[in-house]
Design a protein around this motif. Structure first.
Motif, short mmCIF file in Angstrom:
data_model
loop_
_atom_site.label_atom_id
_atom_site.label_comp_id
_atom_site.label_asym_id
_atom_site.label_seq_id
_atom_site.Cartn_x
_atom_site.Cartn_y
_atom_site.Cartn_z
N SER A 186 0.80 -1.22 0.00
CA SER A 186 0.00 0.00 0.00
C SER A 186 0.84 1.28 0.00
CB SER A 186 -0.94 0.02 1.20
OG SER A 186 -0.19 0.08 2.40
N ALA A 187 2.10 1.17 0.34
CA ALA A 187 2.99 2.34 0.35
C ALA A 187 4.05 2.19 -0.73
CB ALA A 187 3.65 2.50 1.71
N ASP A 188 4.65 3.30 -1.07
CA ASP A 188 5.75 3.28 -2.04
C ASP A 188 7.11 3.18 -1.35
OD1 ASP A 188 4.25 3.65 -4.58
OD2 ASP A 188 3.59 5.46 -3.54
N TYR A 189 7.22 3.80 -0.18
CA TYR A 189 8.47 3.79 0.58
C TYR A 189 8.16 3.65 2.06
CZ TYR A 189 10.78 5.59 -3.58
OH TYR A 189 11.28 5.73 -4.86
N ILE A 190 9.09 3.05 2.78
CA ILE A 190 9.07 3.05 4.25
C ILE A 190 10.36 3.72 4.70
CG2 ILE A 190 9.15 1.69 6.36
CD1 ILE A 190 7.47 -0.41 5.00
N LEU A 191 10.22 4.71 5.57
CA LEU A 191 11.36 5.44 6.11
C LEU A 191 11.48 5.17 7.61
CD1 LEU A 191 10.63 8.96 4.57
CD2 LEU A 191 11.86 7.06 3.52
N GLN A 192 12.69 5.15 8.11
CA GLN A 192 12.93 5.15 9.55
C GLN A 192 13.54 6.51 9.88
OE1 GLN A 192 15.69 2.24 11.09
NE2 GLN A 192 15.13 2.66 13.19
N ILE A 193 12.89 7.22 10.78
CA ILE A 193 13.25 8.61 11.08
C ILE A 193 13.47 8.77 12.58
CG2 ILE A 193 12.40 10.99 11.03
CD1 ILE A 193 10.73 10.16 8.56
N VAL A 194 14.45 9.58 12.97
CA VAL A 194 14.66 9.91 14.37
C VAL A 194 14.42 11.41 14.59
CG1 VAL A 194 16.25 8.04 14.90
CG2 VAL A 194 17.15 10.20 14.04
N ALA A 195 14.00 11.74 15.82
CA ALA A 195 13.77 13.14 16.20
C ALA A 195 14.01 13.28 17.70
CB ALA A 195 12.34 13.55 15.86
N ARG A 196 14.22 14.51 18.13
CA ARG A 196 14.45 14.77 19.55
C ARG A 196 13.21 14.42 20.38
NH1 ARG A 196 16.41 19.17 17.16
NH2 ARG A 196 14.68 20.46 17.84
N ASP A 197 12.06 14.89 19.91
CA ASP A 197 10.80 14.68 20.64
C ASP A 197 9.66 14.80 19.64
OD1 ASP A 197 10.46 17.49 20.18
OD2 ASP A 197 11.35 17.95 22.12
N LEU A 198 8.43 14.72 20.10
CA LEU A 198 7.28 14.76 19.20
C LEU A 198 7.14 16.11 18.50
CD1 LEU A 198 4.61 12.67 21.11
CD2 LEU A 198 5.91 12.03 19.07
N ASP A 199 7.44 17.19 19.19
CA ASP A 199 7.37 18.51 18.55
C ASP A 199 8.37 18.60 17.40
OD1 ASP A 199 5.35 19.49 20.16
OD2 ASP A 199 6.74 20.43 21.59
N ASP A 200 9.59 18.13 17.63
CA ASP A 200 10.62 18.12 16.60
C ASP A 200 10.18 17.25 15.43
OD1 ASP A 200 13.24 18.57 15.45
OD2 ASP A 200 13.83 16.59 16.20
N TYR A 201 9.59 16.10 15.72
CA TYR A 201 9.11 15.20 14.67
C TYR A 201 7.99 15.86 13.86
CZ TYR A 201 7.14 11.21 12.28
OH TYR A 201 6.67 10.37 11.31
N GLY A 202 7.06 16.50 14.55
CA GLY A 202 5.96 17.17 13.85
C GLY A 202 6.45 18.28 12.94
N THR A 203 7.42 19.04 13.40
CA THR A 203 8.00 20.11 12.58
C THR A 203 8.69 19.53 11.35
OG1 THR A 203 8.30 21.51 14.52
CG2 THR A 203 9.63 22.04 12.58
N PHE A 204 9.43 18.46 11.54
CA PHE A 204 10.09 17.79 10.42
C PHE A 204 9.06 17.31 9.40
CE2 PHE A 204 11.47 13.77 8.49
CZ PHE A 204 12.52 14.24 7.72
N MET A 205 8.01 16.69 9.87
CA MET A 205 6.96 16.20 8.96
C MET A 205 6.37 17.36 8.15
SD MET A 205 6.53 12.94 9.09
CE MET A 205 4.87 12.59 8.61
N ARG A 206 6.01 18.42 8.84
CA ARG A 206 5.37 19.57 8.20
C ARG A 206 6.30 20.30 7.25
NH1 ARG A 206 4.62 23.46 12.42
NH2 ARG A 206 6.67 24.17 11.74
N ASP A 207 7.51 20.57 7.70
CA ASP A 207 8.40 21.44 6.94
C ASP A 207 9.28 20.72 5.92
OD1 ASP A 207 7.34 23.41 8.51
OD2 ASP A 207 9.13 23.70 9.75
N GLU A 208 9.54 19.44 6.13
CA GLU A 208 10.46 18.75 5.22
C GLU A 208 9.84 17.56 4.50
OE1 GLU A 208 14.66 18.30 6.22
OE2 GLU A 208 14.21 19.30 8.13
N LEU A 209 9.37 16.57 5.26
CA LEU A 209 8.96 15.31 4.64
C LEU A 209 7.80 15.48 3.67
CD1 LEU A 209 9.66 12.35 4.49
CD2 LEU A 209 7.98 11.93 6.26
N ARG A 210 6.76 16.19 4.07
CA ARG A 210 5.59 16.35 3.20
C ARG A 210 5.89 17.16 1.95
NH1 ARG A 210 1.94 17.06 8.33
NH2 ARG A 210 1.29 14.90 8.61
#
Length: 156
Positions: A106-130
């Motif tokens: 169902s997906a094209d890629y699976i990524l393994q990602i690290v972040a400092r905390d959930l806020d950092d992860y959310g910012t990464f998702m919003r600003d970079e990954l998407r």
């Protein structure tokens, strides 16, 4: 050399180095039951034949303040080779993406990602990954607890 050509001693050398890549030749030779010179020759052959890809240190996520590990399913709406190539090139340049696999299902890629905390992860998702080329949807699964880390490849 095909993997079938590896004998018991070759496999023992590879197993020992997966556990401790900084092991001295003297200790490695002792571990696998060889004298130092034949052990060094075998090790050099295993390196030259491509069985040993590289040596590296395994860093502590906790000590580096990377408390979040996420596995992310990335989907594309349009499957265009040029877009996929751009996506893969950009992913390779992002250090917090530890691994990226082009997968079936169902997906094209699976990524393994690290972040400092959930806020950092959310910012990464919003600003970079998407914003990466081709990405139309992402689905995250957050690791609650690591049960087994990279334990090396099976050698049997």
């Amino acid at each position: 050399m095909p993997a079938d050509d590896l004998d018991k001693t070759d496999r023992a050398i590879l197993a020992a180095l997966q556990n401790d890549g900084r092991m001295s030749n003297a200790r490695l030779a002792e571990t696998v039951g060889l004298s130092e010179t034949p052990c060094a020759r075998r090790l050099k052959r295993l390196e030259n034949d491509g069985y040993i890809d590289r040596y590296r240190a395994v860093l502590s996520r906790g000590a580096l303040g990377l408390g979040v590990v996420a596995f992310v399913l990335v989907r594309f709406a349009v499957h265009d080779r040029v877009v996929a190539t751009r996506f893969e090139r950009e992913v390779q340049a992002i250090p917090r993406i530890l691994s990226c696999h082009n997968v079936s299902g169902s997906a094209d890629y699976i990524l393994q990602i690290v972040a400092r905390d959930l806020d950092d992860y959310g910012t990464f998702m919003r600003d970079e990954l998407r914003g990466l080329p081709g990405v139309t949807s992402v689905e995250s699964a957050l690791s609650l607890r690591e049960v087994k880390a990279y334990g090396g490849l099976p050698l049997s």
